[in-house]
Scaffold this active site. Structure first.
Site: not given
Length: 368
Positions: A109, A189, A237, A330
């Protein structure tokens, strides 16, 4: 031989092809920040053991923590690994080899932190789409404290450097033995910053309408595809919520989803990975399709869904109901590093209690 899982959860344990890559099942390790690299961004023996545990545990695909792609403004945390130079490539090649030895696949990623960087060994300042101070405070579990700094608005040249950084890191990921890359366009981000209305106040071609705010995500996707060719898996993502704004929603709801997912679906990607607090719940109010379902409808590519799918019945139903093609875990994976094997053998699952991420997210001895 037919196992209990084959009967109870036939969709979860069915193989699937993403691009030219065959996966043994539909259970994916979600990317999670673990700040366990060396000071200069090298993957460590601890990380080799950490990822190997999930491969041994039956996950068909592992997606790494966010990896910074360049030696400019991309690093987000001290202890974060990179794919910005040859030494980092060599270090990651040991991780990918260990995962492959245990018959799993692994994607890198690629993550540019942008305005919410809280630790960068290369730069003392951060950049973002606009000079807007990020909400909330830095994340102590990732080594930060206090409020974020106001970023400097990225110039056109710096935007091109961001794009080139992702493309170059994708090439390095292939050299390191990864089976694909995931572009981090979620969770606040830099790519998500450009997508977010209240953060992106630009008036050029990268700001304004939803389509313009999605432009950088599309250009990064296209550049990465061109860099690695057609025979290497590339995904992205996407989320609404951010690490510093858990309740954010797209202002135009499904209409925004249509614009975003359609543009990404046409950008040369093999898959879209959506993450919501509850992956199987409507993202815009009390009714409507799940975000992953919208990604399938408008993106027309393979979709991974992430978000509180710890219960295998919920995970199975997401795929059986054609809301997603794969599910990513997760917290459930941290609590059960062999989640697929436990489900296949009809064993009880452990509940995630959060202690493994305290006081920081560094990989603990108990996980190795």
């Amino acid at each position: 031989m037919t196992t209990t899982a084959d009967k109870q959860y036939p969709e979860l344990f069915k193989s699937i092809r993403i691009g030219n890559l065959e996966l043994s099942n539909r259970v994916v390790l979600s990317p999670m920040t673990r700040t366990s690299a060396t000071e200069d961004g090298l993957a460590t023996d601890r990380m080799i053991k950490y990822y190997s545990k999930f491969a041994k545990g039956g996950f068909g695909l592992l997606i790494t923590e966010g990896i910074y792609p360049d030696e400019l403004y991309s690093q987000g945390y001290f202890g974060q690994p990179g794919l910005a130079n040859d030494k980092q490539v060599l270090a990651w090649s040991k991780v990918t080899a260990a995962v492959h030895e245990n018959r799993a696949r692994i994607f890198a990623q690629l993550m540019h932190a942008g305005a919410i960087s809280q630790g960068n060994r290369y730069k003392d300042v951060s950049i973002g789409p606009s000079a807007v101070m990020p909400k909330e405070a830095k994340l102590e579990m990732y080594g930060g404290s206090g409020t974020f700094s106001v970023p400097r608005e990225a110039t056109k040249e710096e935007i091109q450097q961001v794009i080139q950084g992702f493309a170059d890191a994708a090439r390095r990921a292939r050299q390191a033995g990864f089976d694909g890359v995931e572009i981090h366009g979620a969770n606040g981000y830099i790519l998500d910053q450009f997508l977010t209305d209240y953060v992106n106040q630009r008036t050029d071609e990268y700001g304004g309408s939803t389509a313009k705010r999605a432009r950088l995500l599309v250009e990064v996707s296209q550049a990465v595809r061109q860099a690695v060719g057609q025979d290497f898996v590339v995904g992205i993502r996407i989320s609404q919520a951010k690490v510093n704004d858990f309740t954010h929603k797209w202002a135009e709801g499904e209409k925004d989803g249509e614009i975003i997912f359609k543009s990404l679906g046409e950008a040369g990607l093999d898959y879209i990975h959506t993450t919501e607090y509850n992956a199987n719940q409507p993202p815009f109010g009390e009714e409507g399709p799940a975000l992953a379902e919208l990604a399938k409808k408008y993106g027309k590519v393979t979709v991974i869904a992430n978000g509180n799918l710890d219960d295998p019945t919920d995970a199975e139903n997401m795929i059986a109901n054609k809301q997603a093609d794969l599910i990513a875990l997760g917290k459930a994976a941290l609590a059960n590093q062999n989640w697929p094997i436990r489900i296949a053998q009809n064993e009880t699952l452990d509940t995630f209690d959060g202690t493994v991420l305290q006081p920081t997210a560094v990989v603990k001895d108990s996980e190795l």
